[in-house]
Design a protein around this motif. Structure first.
Motif, PDB file in Angstrom:
ATOM      1  N   THR A  16       2.471 -19.698  11.670  1.00  0.00           N
ATOM      2  CA  THR A  16       1.175 -19.712  10.993  1.00  0.00           C
ATOM      3  C   THR A  16       1.102 -20.924  10.063  1.00  0.00           C
ATOM      4  OG1 THR A  16      -0.319 -18.503   9.526  1.00  0.00           O
ATOM      5  CG2 THR A  16       2.024 -18.246   9.092  1.00  0.00           C
TER       6      THR A  16
ATOM      7  N   GLY B 158       0.799  -1.224   0.000  1.00  0.00           N
ATOM      8  CA  GLY B 158       0.000   0.000   0.000  1.00  0.00           C
ATOM      9  C   GLY B 158       0.827   1.267   0.000  1.00  0.00           C
TER      10      GLY B 158
ATOM     11  N   VAL C  58      -3.914  -5.043  -4.497  1.00  0.00           N
ATOM     12  CA  VAL C  58      -2.468  -5.146  -4.726  1.00  0.00           C
ATOM     13  C   VAL C  58      -1.832  -5.836  -3.515  1.00  0.00           C
ATOM     14  CG1 VAL C  58      -1.911  -2.844  -3.762  1.00  0.00           C
ATOM     15  CG2 VAL C  58      -0.433  -3.818  -5.534  1.00  0.00           C
TER      16      VAL C  58
HETATM   17  C1  LIG Z   1       5.786 -16.663   7.967  1.00  0.00           C
HETATM   18  C2  LIG Z   1       5.942 -15.715   6.810  1.00  0.00           C
HETATM   19  C3  LIG Z   1       7.199 -15.400   6.346  1.00  0.00           C
HETATM   20  C4  LIG Z   1       7.363 -14.529   5.275  1.00  0.00           C
HETATM   21  N1  LIG Z   1       8.603 -14.236   4.844  1.00  0.00           N
HETATM   22  C5  LIG Z   1       8.794 -13.394   3.813  1.00  0.00           C
HETATM   23  C6  LIG Z   1      10.098 -13.031   3.391  1.00  0.00           C
HETATM   24  O1  LIG Z   1      11.115 -13.452   3.952  1.00  0.00           O
HETATM   25  N2  LIG Z   1      10.198 -12.170   2.332  1.00  0.00           N
HETATM   26  C7  LIG Z   1       9.108 -11.700   1.682  1.00  0.00           C
HETATM   27  O2  LIG Z   1       9.262 -10.949   0.707  1.00  0.00           O
HETATM   28  N3  LIG Z   1       7.857 -12.012   2.068  1.00  0.00           N
HETATM   29  C8  LIG Z   1       7.676 -12.836   3.129  1.00  0.00           C
HETATM   30  N4  LIG Z   1       6.418 -13.136   3.537  1.00  0.00           N
HETATM   31  C9  LIG Z   1       5.286 -12.555   2.811  1.00  0.00           C
HETATM   32  C10 LIG Z   1       5.105 -11.079   3.158  1.00  0.00           C
HETATM   33  O3  LIG Z   1       5.081 -10.919   4.554  1.00  0.00           O
HETATM   34  C11 LIG Z   1       3.812 -10.561   2.542  1.00  0.00           C
HETATM   35  O4  LIG Z   1       3.801 -10.875   1.165  1.00  0.00           O
HETATM   36  C12 LIG Z   1       3.666  -9.065   2.730  1.00  0.00           C
HETATM   37  O5  LIG Z   1       3.554  -8.747   4.093  1.00  0.00           O
HETATM   38  C13 LIG Z   1       2.426  -8.551   2.016  1.00  0.00           C
HETATM   39  O6  LIG Z   1       2.343  -7.185   2.213  1.00  0.00           O
HETATM   40  P1  LIG Z   1       0.974  -6.393   2.029  1.00  0.00           P
HETATM   41  O7  LIG Z   1       1.309  -4.964   2.170  1.00  0.00           O
HETATM   42  O8  LIG Z   1       0.292  -6.880   0.803  1.00  0.00           O
HETATM   43  O9  LIG Z   1       0.041  -6.882   3.227  1.00  0.00           O
HETATM   44  P2  LIG Z   1       0.265  -6.865   4.826  1.00  0.00           P
HETATM   45  O10 LIG Z   1       1.711  -6.806   5.164  1.00  0.00           O
HETATM   46  O11 LIG Z   1      -0.548  -8.001   5.303  1.00  0.00           O
HETATM   47  O12 LIG Z   1      -0.399  -5.482   5.238  1.00  0.00           O
HETATM   48  C14 LIG Z   1      -1.781  -5.273   5.144  1.00  0.00           C
HETATM   49  C15 LIG Z   1      -2.131  -4.036   5.954  1.00  0.00           C
HETATM   50  O13 LIG Z   1      -3.528  -3.776   5.765  1.00  0.00           O
HETATM   51  C16 LIG Z   1      -4.062  -3.322   6.970  1.00  0.00           C
HETATM   52  N5  LIG Z   1      -5.499  -3.577   6.988  1.00  0.00           N
HETATM   53  C17 LIG Z   1      -6.120  -4.774   6.888  1.00  0.00           C
HETATM   54  N6  LIG Z   1      -7.452  -4.606   6.964  1.00  0.00           N
HETATM   55  C18 LIG Z   1      -7.664  -3.283   7.124  1.00  0.00           C
HETATM   56  C19 LIG Z   1      -8.846  -2.487   7.286  1.00  0.00           C
HETATM   57  N7  LIG Z   1     -10.062  -3.043   7.306  1.00  0.00           N
HETATM   58  N8  LIG Z   1      -8.714  -1.146   7.427  1.00  0.00           N
HETATM   59  C20 LIG Z   1      -7.482  -0.582   7.423  1.00  0.00           C
HETATM   60  N9  LIG Z   1      -6.343  -1.284   7.288  1.00  0.00           N
HETATM   61  C21 LIG Z   1      -6.426  -2.625   7.131  1.00  0.00           C
HETATM   62  C22 LIG Z   1      -3.330  -4.123   8.047  1.00  0.00           C
HETATM   63  O14 LIG Z   1      -3.373  -3.455   9.303  1.00  0.00           O
HETATM   64  C23 LIG Z   1      -1.927  -4.199   7.459  1.00  0.00           C
HETATM   65  O15 LIG Z   1      -1.097  -3.180   7.961  1.00  0.00           O
HETATM   66  C24 LIG Z   1       6.222 -13.990   4.626  1.00  0.00           C
HETATM   67  C25 LIG Z   1       4.952 -14.292   5.093  1.00  0.00           C
HETATM   68  C26 LIG Z   1       4.803 -15.137   6.174  1.00  0.00           C
HETATM   69  C27 LIG Z   1       3.428 -15.447   6.655  1.00  0.00           C
END
Ligand SMILES: Cc1cc2nc3c(=O)[nH]c(=O)nc-3n(C[C@H](O)[C@H](O)[C@H](O)COP(=O)(O)OP(=O)(O)OC[C@H]3O[C@@H](n4cnc5c(N)ncnc54)[C@H](O)[C@@H]3O)c2cc1C
Length: 400
Positions: free
Chosen positions: A260, A14, A278
């Motif tokens: 998890t 985001g 996204v």
């Molecule tokens: C165990 C584990 C290990 C991982 N290791 C790696 C790694 O080493 N390298 C790597 O690249 N990726 C790794 N990943 C994957 C990576 O963490 C994710 O792909 C990444 O965090 C996705 O980012 P995002 O911004 O899409 O979502 P997120 O990081 O999930 O962020 C989503 C955000 O949306 C907000 N939100 C949700 N609902 C609402 C709402 N209703 N209103 C307002 N805000 C809201 C949340 O508070 C959060 O801050 C790993 C994942 C896991 C589970």
């Protein structure tokens, strides 16, 4: 006030999306129910292409200044053979880094704010606004309704934007692994270590504050057994790598073990009238390739470019905007479907076929070939061309 875009979720998908749109001069509202700095479940390796994105965005120095060490080499130990070496550089950037999400996400959200996006932390979106055609026209949250031409869900696996729009998934594979990790002092080596030993994967990523993130994965079928004694099973997996087990025993665990088994693999429908998804919200997969952040950066750039082009053409053209977002989704799927398939293959933890084992052993014997192989894992070498029969033939023949 009405915005050009509201971005829901201010982490690795985001914040860059909001930052890039704001830098193009669009009016952007970025909201997150979390406040920053804060942590999220993730082992947070940034592959070289992600570091190259940070450089392009002017954020590389800030991320390096967090003190996370560069990973000078990757080591992938399969038991009978080990593929080791540096990953290939991308756009002049040489090293991956593993940066705590408390630091990385704060840098990104601050960059979005500095670019001109309005940022509201502690803002939980609880619904979407629609006009009488059903088009999404904004969000509802603690400050009441807020309107925008486009609502972008960067709100993770359990995306409220996806739920409210009824977005379905495709190319689905349910969770294949359960994952656990913790932070240790006194364990870091010179780079990333990945051990694929039978039905356990063990990973060490040196990170901030002199700590190493030590990660263990097991097949999903073992999840219930594993959770009966998480620490015992976690340490048993590490004991399969005696030299690492000795380092872990001599080191100090400084945080609880987190885990998890909720790591499904899918694309989600990510565009519709007035909305887009996204990051994990639209494309989620097992963490075995550690590529969620890298992919989120790439998709943020794809989406921001598409939205910017549409808004610059006809600022009131809803059809152009929807078509541009649909084009982003097609580009995303085309680019990442091979990676999603490879992820599922690796996460199945099935022993490699004799042909694959022979290929990996040949790669392991050549430093140049090992570096090329890491290009596949980090997403800078297209998977189809690497696994093309002609390229496999070249590798097996030992040609450079
Ligand atoms: C165990 C584990 C290990 C991982 N290791 C790696 C790694 O080493 N390298 C790597 O690249 N990726 C790794 N990943 C994957 C990576 O963490 C994710 O792909 C990444 O965090 C996705 O980012 P995002 O911004 O899409 O979502 P997120 O990081 O999930 O962020 C989503 C955000 O949306 C907000 N939100 C949700 N609902 C609402 C709402 N209703 N209103 C307002 N805000 C809201 C949340 O508070 C959060 O801050 C790993 C994942 C896991 C589970």
């Amino acid at each position: 006030m009405s915005f050009d875009a509201i971005v829901v979720g201010a982490r690795v998908a985001g914040s860059p999306t909001a930052m890039l749109l704001a830098r193009h001069g669009h009016r952007v509202l970025l909201v997150d129910k979390a406040t920053f700095p804060s942590d999220v479940l993730s082992t947070h390796l940034l592959h070289v292409p992600a570091m190259a994105c940070l450089r392009e965005w002017g954020l590389l120095d800030a991320v390096v200044a967090t003190g996370a060490p560069p990973h000078e080499r990757f080591t992938m130990d399969f038991g009978p053979f080990t593929i080791a070496g540096p990953p290939p550089a991308v756009d002049g950037v040489a090293h991956p880094y593993c940066v705590r999400r408390t630091r990385l996400d704060k840098i990104l959200v601050d960059a979005a704010r500095a670019a001109g996006a309005e940022v509201r932390e502690g803002f939980a979106v609880d619904g979407l606004l629609r006009d009488d055609t059903g088009r999404v026209t904004g969000v509802t949250g603690p400050d009441g309704p807020v309107e925008a031409k486009l609502v972008i869900g960067a709100d993770g696996l359990r995306s409220i934007v996806a739920r409210e729009t009824g977005a379905g998934t495709y190319h689905d594979t349910p969770s294949l692994t359960a994952c656990y990790y913790a932070y240790y002092r006194g364990v870091s080596g010179p780079g990333a270590e990945i051990y694929q030993l039978g039905d356990r994967a063990v990973v060490v990523f040196p990170t901030n504050d002199g700590l190493a993130c030590v990660f263990v994965a097991c097949p999903i079928e073992r999840f219930h057994e594993f959770r009966t004694d998480v620490e015992g099973h976690y340490l048993e997996a590490i004991s399969r790598v005696p030299a690492l087990a000795a380092r872990v025993a001599a080191g100090e665990r400084v945080e609880r073990i987190r885990g998890t088994a909720d790591v499904p693999n899918f694309f989600r429908e990510s565009s519709g009238p007035g909305w887009a998804l996204v990051g994990d919200a639209g494309y989620h997969k097992d963490p075995c390739m550690a590529s969620g952040i890298t992919d989120a950066f790439v998709c943020a750039r794809l989406l921001a470019d598409a939205v910017h082009a549409a808004l610059s053409g006809d600022p009131d053209g809803e059809r152009e905007l929807d078509a541009a977002v649909a084009g982003y989704v097609r580009a995303r799927d085309e680019r990442f479907l091979p990676a999603l398939r490879l992820t599922c293959q690796l996460a199945s933890m099935e022993p490699p076929s004799p042909e694959t084992a022979a290929l990996f052993a040949t790669i392991a014997a050549s430093p140049a070939e090992s570096t090329r192989f890491f290009g596949v894992l980090q997403g800078s070498t297209p998977i189809p061309s690497y696994f093309d029969p002609a390229n496999i033939g070249r590798i097996m023949s030992g040609a450079s």
